[in-house]
Motif scaffolding. Structure first.
Motif, PDB file in Angstrom:
ATOM      1  N   UNK A 535       0.837  -1.193   0.000  1.00 26.35           N
ATOM      2  CA  UNK A 535       0.000   0.000   0.000  1.00 26.35           C
ATOM      3  C   UNK A 535       0.875   1.247   0.000  1.00 26.35           C
ATOM      4  N   UNK A 536       0.660   2.122  -0.954  1.00 23.78           N
ATOM      5  CA  UNK A 536       1.429   3.358  -1.016  1.00 23.78           C
ATOM      6  C   UNK A 536       1.056   4.170  -2.233  1.00 23.78           C
ATOM      7  N   UNK A 537       1.516   5.396  -2.266  1.00 22.73           N
ATOM      8  CA  UNK A 537       1.283   6.296  -3.396  1.00 22.73           C
ATOM      9  C   UNK A 537       2.421   6.110  -4.392  1.00 22.73           C
ATOM     10  N   UNK A 538       2.146   5.463  -5.486  1.00 19.26           N
ATOM     11  CA  UNK A 538       3.184   5.133  -6.468  1.00 19.26           C
ATOM     12  C   UNK A 538       3.871   6.370  -7.027  1.00 19.26           C
ATOM     13  N   UNK A 539       3.209   7.517  -6.954  1.00 23.25           N
ATOM     14  CA  UNK A 539       3.726   8.725  -7.588  1.00 23.25           C
ATOM     15  C   UNK A 539       4.524   9.614  -6.645  1.00 23.25           C
ATOM     16  N   UNK A 540       4.396   9.405  -5.330  1.00 21.38           N
ATOM     17  CA  UNK A 540       5.036  10.289  -4.358  1.00 21.38           C
ATOM     18  C   UNK A 540       6.012   9.494  -3.509  1.00 21.38           C
ATOM     19  N   UNK A 541       7.271   9.943  -3.502  1.00 21.38           N
ATOM     20  CA  UNK A 541       8.305   9.279  -2.723  1.00 21.38           C
ATOM     21  C   UNK A 541       8.522   9.936  -1.376  1.00 21.38           C
ATOM     22  N   UNK A 542       9.427   9.365  -0.566  1.00 26.96           N
ATOM     23  CA  UNK A 542       9.676   9.919   0.769  1.00 26.96           C
ATOM     24  C   UNK A 542      10.264  11.322   0.739  1.00 26.96           C
ATOM     25  N   UNK A 543      10.826  11.741  -0.418  1.00 23.83           N
ATOM     26  CA  UNK A 543      11.368  13.096  -0.520  1.00 23.83           C
ATOM     27  C   UNK A 543      10.276  14.159  -0.491  1.00 23.83           C
TER      28      UNK A 543
END
Length: 969
Positions: A535-543
């Motif tokens: 589960x996660x936002x494929x378009x937004x990274x931890x940066x």
């Protein structure tokens, strides 16, 4: 053709010994061997698999081996073409009254309705009954005749053999006769297909459980409530399906409903399932080596008996219409895809409310990718990656992709020996693409092992009781864990994907095989998918959070952003170049324009920084860019076909052709997604193969090589000459098209009233959805004529004459012109464009015939380019005025006659549609449907003849709109 000798002999033998066959001593097994098997052999079916096909490709599957408590849990026969089910046959011994007994008909219809098959057969040889099984939800109180469209006695077989052979023989099915017969006899009244009904079922469960959980557990937070409801439903569905497949004890859930304290006893079953399956679906205790945290919430909750009784009793015969042993995986996925479009919200009083998600509401619903599209993309991506390889290579032999001199922009990608081929769907939803990829891998591995001598691959395949080879459960688990990966921002979607994949692992298993596996191998039946589906936002990274004050983001905002670290979550794959194949149907959300989903400023800023070439600021644009970054080899997506040719998408096309080789583009036309007219295309971008580009419509004949950055992905050379030919015969219609529709400005809610009674001040007003080709349905809303704008308000209502003088209107939100009569109301909104009578003698109905023709759809689809920031296509006045509407020389008797003939056909078509709406019997509607289809084809031919099209040019138009689902590729 006359009935073959075998059929005559069967009929004569049955007549001669009928009393014996009708005795209680004569059983179903004898009937099948002595009469039913020979009957279908005479129709051309390979009943005994004499051709030696593998299990997946047999003509006929005998499913009479699985019996639980004396009840058959699968129909007696499944007849298939190319491995795809076409119809079931359920047999009864001749002592059963097929014509009048309710139970056998209900049983057959449950099987076929659940499997979504159009027709199926109930027979004891003495009687032969064919049922339409799609649209009538089976009910235990139905008469035996409900849904029955054909009934024969055995004495009818000889005389009506031609009819039976023309419908049910393999040859007839391959030629489409079976489908045509099913469509002709489809009973539409009371339509209730299995996916829509099961969706209503589980939506009602969500309401029941949400209200009860919120009531009995006042400390439960909204996110916890959504989790608990979803997980409880998933567990019940999983266990119920496993019961009907013989994997779980029959009736174990049903027994709970007969006593008190249902939920504590249900939790005991859940805990036993944890021991049995090892799935995250049942994961309640911390275990060494498991990445996901256990569920420490749901077993401690309180749920009343009443809602659980209602849910459980609705899942069993005779109350349940579902037969879960034949429930198709793709149908379950379609249901869950719709189910995931809504979420539970807690009010201030801690009451549960179910409402549609904002992004779903903006997009107009949830649209499930059809199976044939999934299969096509999987074949074009995964199929290419598997070509010429064996399972050892696919599992991890070193492979290098080196850049050629002609393609030096590509980098060398090394996949080490210990890293298997990896497939990803970065927006997996309910898991349709991952299920398709997993099935493809299962079939590929099984076929390879069988072809390479299955005996030496015994740890991976085993022989069934019927002599066929199938993959072991351990091998099915290994393939899933080694190759299939998915990500979705919605935690509920992630769980549904896992559920679908786990059910796929268990296909073909039963209680005995699983018990043996647990006993011998000390291994639980299912894999833990926590490392594969995340589960996660494929378009937004931890940066995303770099340089921002953490205090600005509360827990809800952090969870909503759901930043995803690809390098941390899939370290080995990302370290070695990325996923081998990225496939899927990325969200069609727009972040600008009228149908925009609002973005918080930090998210918008992040997208603008990281996806600067994403075209229209749409989610599918972002996903295309991201997929090319994530893949080491190949991307296959389905997207709106505007991506391939609209002016706003040049940047996206440049990214694709700049970072990879565009290997395949296919235009699928409109209505790929049910209820949506937006056309779609699929594309495959390959970062390693510099071969020619194949751009095609459904006939696979239009190819274009050497596409350069920014150029439209259209086969323009195939249509440019034809369009110019049409323009040479046309005269502009600038004054005929206009946009006088009521513009509600910022007063829509005050100007337009739903379901209000018509008065002098409130008059009916048409909207775009009321208009179709030659059709205008009664409006559902009224317009307040006397409303006066207040401070800052604005709207436009033109004089009544502007509306009344338009006898026809054209729908604006559409992929091509759709013209219908203006009826039932004078006023219409700006979702409709006016079509006025031309001032040069051409009848407005003549213009309508051309606008609605196949030819003009072709012209519009291949020439009109939109620009702007809209997720859905819109027909504009300027585009209509540019269409080549045929000029008429009224001094020519031939041209005047052609003109008048088209006018007459339009009148007839409008009248036929009006009669369709008034028809009260299925037969009347079927007759009218056939006449409408015939007249539509006649108008198309008349228009094409009017423009002087050659047979080759007509074929060019026809193939452009060929339906891939009917084999017109």
């Amino acid at each position: 053709m006359p009935a073959p000798a075998e059929i005559r002999q069967l009929v004569e033998r049955f007549e001669l010994h009928r009393a014996s066959y009708q005795s209680a001593a004569y059983n179903e097994t004898q009937l099948r061997r002595e009469f039913v098997d020979p009957f279908f052999k005479a129709l051309g079916w390979d009943i005994d698999n004499e051709q030696g096909y593998a299990e997946a490709y047999k003509d006929v599957v005998h499913e009479d081996g699985l019996k639980i408590g004396g009840t058959t849990k699968a129909p007696d026969y499944s007849f298939r073409i190319g491995g795809a089910r076409k119809f079931f046959v359920e047999t009864k011994k001749p002592s059963v009254n097929v014509r009048d007994d309710v139970s056998p008909a209900f049983q057959l219809r449950r099987y076929a309705w659940t499997a979504k098959l159009p027709l199926s057969i109930l027979t004891d040889f003495e009687e032969f009954a064919v049922y339409d099984c799609r649209t009538h939800k089976p009910d235990k109180n139905d008469k035996a005749s409900t849904g029955r469209i054909l009934y024969l006695r055995h004495t009818d077989y000889i005389e009506r053999w031609d009819e039976l052979s023309a419908i049910f023989s393999p040859e007839a099915i391959r030629k489409g006769s079976f489908d045509k017969y099913a469509a002709t006899h489809r009973k539409k009244r009371g339509t209730a297909e299995v996916d829509a009904e099961f969706l209503k079922e589980i939506e009602s469960w969500r309401e029941l459980l949400a209200r009860n959980l919120a009531l009995r557990n006042p400390a439960l937070e909204q996110r916890e409530l959504n989790f608990a409801v979803q997980r409880t439903i998933d567990r019940i569905v999983f266990l119920r399906i496993c019961e009907d497949r013989g994997i779980e004890p029959a009736g174990q859930l049903q027994a709970l409903a007969n006593g008190p304290m249902i939920y504590p006893r249900l939790c005991q079953i859940f805990e036993r399932a944890d021991e049995r399956y090892n799935s995250g679906l049942f994961h309640f205790h911390r275990e060494h080596g498991r990445r996901e945290a256990p569920d420490e919430l749901t077993l401690s909750l309180a749920i009343d008996d009443k809602p659980l009784q209602e849910i459980i009793r609705g899942l069993y015969y005779p109350d349940s219409p579902y037969e879960f042993s034949v429930f198709p995986a793709d149908i379950l996925g379609q249901v869950y895809e719709q189910f995931l479009g809504s979420v539970i919200r807690l009010t201030k009083g801690h009451q549960a409310k179910v409402e549609q998600k904002p992004e779903v509401r903006k997009a107009g619903g949830v649209y499930y990718t059809p199976t044939y599209i999934v299969d096509y993309i999987v074949e074009q991506t995964l199929g290419k990656l598997l070509e010429g390889k064996d399972p050892r290579e696919v599992g991890g032999l070193t492979e290098q992709w080196k850049p050629s001199k002609a393609d030096s922009r590509r980098t060398t990608v090394r996949r080490p020996a210990n890293r298997p081929l990896a497939v990803l769907d970065p927006a997996c939803g309910s898991g349709s693409f991952l299920i398709g990829a997993y099935q493809y891998l299962l079939d590929w591995h099984r076929d390879w092992y069988v072809a390479d001598d299955p005996e030496k691959h015994a740890p991976r395949v085993h022989r069934t009781a019927s002599g066929d080879w199938r993959l072991t459960t351990a091998e099915r688990k290994r393939i899933l864990l080694a190759h299939i990966h998915g990500v979705d921002i919605d935690p509920q979607a992630v769980e549904v994907t896992k559920l679908s994949l786990l059910l796929k692992v268990l296909e073909g298993e039963n209680a005995e095989t699983l018990k043996r596996q647990l006993r011998i191998f000390r291994e639980r039946a299912l894999p833990d998918l926590g490392h594969n589906i995340k589960c996660g936002n494929s378009l937004i990274g931890p940066d995303f959070f770099n340089g921002q004050q953490q205090s600005l983001f509360d827990e809800d905002q952090v969870l909503r952003v759901n930043a995803f670290d690809w390098e941390a979550e899939f370290p080995e794959i990302m370290r070695t170049g990325g996923f081998d194949a990225v496939i899927g149907n990325p969200p069609y959300l727009s972040f600008s324009g009228r149908q925009a989903v609002p973005l918080e400023p930090p998210i918008r800023n992040y997208y603008q920084k990281h996806y600067p070439a994403s075209g229209w600021q749409t989610a599918h644009g972002f996903f295309i860019v991201k997929a090319l970054r994530l893949t080491a080899r190949i991307v296959g997506f389905i997207v709106p076909d505007q991506v391939g040719h609209l002016d706003g998408y040049e940047a996206i096309r440049s990214v694709v052709t700049g970072k990879s080789h565009l290997a395949d583009v296919r235009y699928w036309g409109e209505r790929v997604f049910q209820g949506v007219v937006t056309p779609a295309l699929t594309f495959v971008a390959d970062k390693s193969d510099p071969g020619p580009t194949r751009i095609e419509t459904t006939d696979r004949v239009r190819a274009a090589r050497g596409i350069t950055s920014g150029e439209a992905w259209l086969p323009v050379s195939a249509h440019i000459d034809l369009v110019e030919k049409l323009r040479a015969q046309s005269r502009p219609l600038d004054k005929a098209f206009a946009d006088p529709g009521v513009h509600t400005g910022n007063c829509s809610a005050r100007l337009i009233l739903p379901n209000a009674a018509a008065t002098a001040n409130c008059v009916p007003v048409l909207e775009g959805k009321q208009v179709d080709r030659y059709v205008c349905r009664a409006p559902a809303k009224t317009l307040r004529l006397q409303y006066r704008a207040r401070n800052g308000e604005y709207f436009t209502i033109r004089p009544l004459q502007k509306y009344q003088s338009a006898p026809f209107v054209v729908r604006q939100t559409a992929a091509y012109p759709i013209a219908g009569p203006r009826r039932h109301a004078d006023y219409f909104r700006n979702s409709l464009l006016a079509l006025y009578p031309p001032d040069d003698g051409r009848d407005v109905r003549f213009v309508v015939a051309i606008l609605n023709s196949r030819l003009m759809r072709y012209v519009y689809s291949t020439t009109v380019k939109e620009s702007g920031q809209k997720a859905f296509p819109q027909v504009k006045v300027r585009a209509l005025r540019a269409l080549p509407i045929r000029a008429i020389d009224f001094t020519s008797e031939e041209e005047r006659t052609a003109h008048d003939s088209l006018v007459a056909r339009v009148d007839e078509m409008i009248e036929l549609h009006a009669r369709q709406d008034q028809a009260t019997t299925p037969h009347a509607r079927e007759v009218l449907n056939r006449r409408v289809a015939s007249l539509d084809e006649e108008i198309d031919r008349m228009v094409e003849n009017l423009y002087g099209l050659s047979e080759e040019e007509i074929s060019q138009v026809e193939t452009y709109f060929a339906d891939p689902r009917q084999g017109g590729q």
